[in-house]
Design a protein around this motif. Structure first.
Motif, PDB file in Angstrom:
ATOM      1  N   PRO A   1     -35.297  24.936  34.995  1.00 56.87           N
ATOM      2  CA  PRO A   1     -33.993  25.547  34.925  1.00 56.87           C
ATOM      3  C   PRO A   1     -34.555  27.001  34.060  1.00 56.87           C
ATOM      4  O   PRO A   1     -35.398  27.413  33.648  1.00 56.87           O
ATOM      5  N   LEU A   2     -33.187  27.889  34.342  1.00 57.41           N
ATOM      6  CA  LEU A   2     -33.188  29.218  33.834  1.00 57.41           C
ATOM      7  C   LEU A   2     -32.356  28.812  32.355  1.00 57.41           C
ATOM      8  O   LEU A   2     -31.687  27.946  32.313  1.00 57.41           O
TER       9      LEU A   2
ATOM     10  N   GLY B   1     -29.801  20.145  37.649  1.00 58.84           N
ATOM     11  CA  GLY B   1     -29.279  20.300  36.296  1.00 58.84           C
ATOM     12  C   GLY B   1     -29.977  19.142  35.372  1.00 58.84           C
ATOM     13  O   GLY B   1     -29.472  19.371  34.283  1.00 58.84           O
ATOM     14  N   MET B   2     -31.015  18.521  35.744  1.00 58.56           N
ATOM     15  CA  MET B   2     -31.503  17.365  35.092  1.00 58.56           C
ATOM     16  C   MET B   2     -31.994  17.812  33.533  1.00 58.56           C
ATOM     17  O   MET B   2     -32.023  17.653  32.682  1.00 58.56           O
ATOM     18  N   LEU B   3     -33.046  19.163  33.981  1.00 61.55           N
ATOM     19  CA  LEU B   3     -33.442  19.982  32.697  1.00 61.55           C
ATOM     20  C   LEU B   3     -32.576  21.236  32.372  1.00 61.55           C
ATOM     21  O   LEU B   3     -32.088  21.517  33.059  1.00 61.55           O
ATOM     22  N   VAL B   4     -32.524  21.056  30.943  1.00 62.51           N
ATOM     23  CA  VAL B   4     -31.791  22.399  30.332  1.00 62.51           C
ATOM     24  C   VAL B   4     -32.828  23.218  29.670  1.00 62.51           C
ATOM     25  O   VAL B   4     -33.540  22.825  28.839  1.00 62.51           O
ATOM     26  N   ARG B   5     -32.709  24.459  29.728  1.00 62.65           N
ATOM     27  CA  ARG B   5     -33.417  25.373  28.708  1.00 62.65           C
ATOM     28  C   ARG B   5     -32.632  25.685  27.660  1.00 62.65           C
ATOM     29  O   ARG B   5     -31.665  26.354  27.748  1.00 62.65           O
TER      30      ARG B   5
ATOM     31  N   PHE C   1     -37.310  23.074  26.387  1.00 66.45           N
ATOM     32  CA  PHE C   1     -36.584  22.300  27.527  1.00 66.45           C
ATOM     33  C   PHE C   1     -35.950  20.711  26.746  1.00 66.45           C
ATOM     34  O   PHE C   1     -36.467  20.332  25.831  1.00 66.45           O
ATOM     35  N   LYS C   2     -34.936  20.485  27.525  1.00 67.30           N
ATOM     36  CA  LYS C   2     -34.369  18.959  27.168  1.00 67.30           C
ATOM     37  C   LYS C   2     -33.807  18.347  28.413  1.00 67.30           C
ATOM     38  O   LYS C   2     -33.587  19.274  29.163  1.00 67.30           O
ATOM     39  N   VAL C   3     -33.745  17.164  28.601  1.00 62.26           N
ATOM     40  CA  VAL C   3     -32.902  16.467  29.600  1.00 62.26           C
ATOM     41  C   VAL C   3     -31.659  16.381  29.231  1.00 62.26           C
ATOM     42  O   VAL C   3     -31.244  16.141  28.185  1.00 62.26           O
TER      43      VAL C   3
ATOM     44  N   ARG D   1     -43.719  17.089  30.127  1.00 61.34           N
ATOM     45  CA  ARG D   1     -43.669  16.302  28.761  1.00 61.34           C
ATOM     46  C   ARG D   1     -42.423  15.737  28.589  1.00 61.34           C
ATOM     47  O   ARG D   1     -41.917  14.576  28.233  1.00 61.34           O
ATOM     48  N   VAL D   2     -41.440  16.659  28.608  1.00 59.32           N
ATOM     49  CA  VAL D   2     -39.965  16.214  28.440  1.00 59.32           C
ATOM     50  C   VAL D   2     -39.568  15.235  29.236  1.00 59.32           C
ATOM     51  O   VAL D   2     -38.813  14.306  28.889  1.00 59.32           O
TER      52      VAL D   2
END
Length: 242
Positions: free
Chosen positions: A128-129, A160-164, A187-189, A220-221
């Motif tokens: 993600p950005l 959109g699974m990952l969020v910066r 990052f997070k899910v 890792r996340v």
């Protein structure tokens, strides 16, 4: 026949252009012979893990020195092109210049390069950005590539699974360890999508892999949140000598 005629009319009014230099080409979404010959396409022999190309075939299961010293969190990484002066212009047109006409062609190249991992994948996820960078650019090139690859490979996509969670400083001048520190915890899910991740074999999609720090942190996340495995597929990758 009507479709072919419409194509002829469109090509006459708006002739297809090379994705890199902009000269006229025979087919939309292609490169002219000069640009094609300048590209370095990656493949075997390569590191089993990160896909770093080897000059000589050392046999199956061989990893590069970096992966031997520190095993990445992802399982495999594969890329289409060596990121160099020739491919840089091609990729930056996609990344910063609103030139999206190459997305389908790039996705086809990526689907071929990552065929083995895509055949085993349950889910495609885009790097993600940060929301402010996305607002300024108006699109995430990794998400566009993931969506196109998903259609071709018939694999579900969750861009959109990952969020910066924070806007990291530019990494162009940083070394491997500094890049890793720069993206740590960035990052997070997305919580609402956690059930979609549980036990899934994920292919993480991005435009360029430089040191591997960003995709390693994303892996890792994703693994911590329940993914069964994470592989990486990019359009370009930096190949450092020595």
């Amino acid at each position: 026949m009507p479709v072919r005629f419409a194509r002829l009319v469109i090509d006459a009014l708006l002739p297809p252009l090379c994705l890199s230099c902009g000269s006229e080409v025979a087919e939309p979404g292609s490169l002219c012979p000069q640009c094609w010959s300048a590209m370095v396409f990656l493949g075997d022999p390569a590191c089993t893990c990160c896909g770093l190309p080897f000059e000589l075939d050392a046999g199956d299961g061989v990893v590069c020195g970096q992966c031997a010293r520190q095993t990445p969190r992802y399982g495999r990484a594969r890329a289409v092109l060596r990121y160099d002066d020739a491919s840089k212009a091609l990729i930056l047109r996609l990344k910063h210049a609103d030139r999206l006409e190459g997305v389908e062609a790039f996705a086809r190249w990526m689907a071929r390069a990552g065929g083995a991992m895509l055949a085993e994948a349950d889910l495609l996820v885009a790097v993600p950005l940060h929301r402010w960078r996305l607002f300024a650019r108006r699109y995430n090139q990794a998400a566009l590539l993931a969506n196109a690859i998903g259609r071709m490979a018939k694999v579900a996509v969750e861009p959109g699974m990952l969020v910066r969670t924070r806007r990291t400083p530019p990494q162009g001048h940083l070394g491997h360890d500094a890049r890793a520190r720069n993206v740590a915890g960035a990052f997070k899910v997305a919580e609402r999508l956690l059930p979609r991740l549980d036990g899934r074999r994920v292919v993480l999609v991005d435009d360029v892999m430089t040191s591997g720090a960003t995709v390693d942190e994303c892996a890792r996340v994703l693994l911590r949140a329940g993914a069964a495995s994470v592989d990486v597929l990019t359009l370009g990758r930096v190949v450092r000598e020595g």
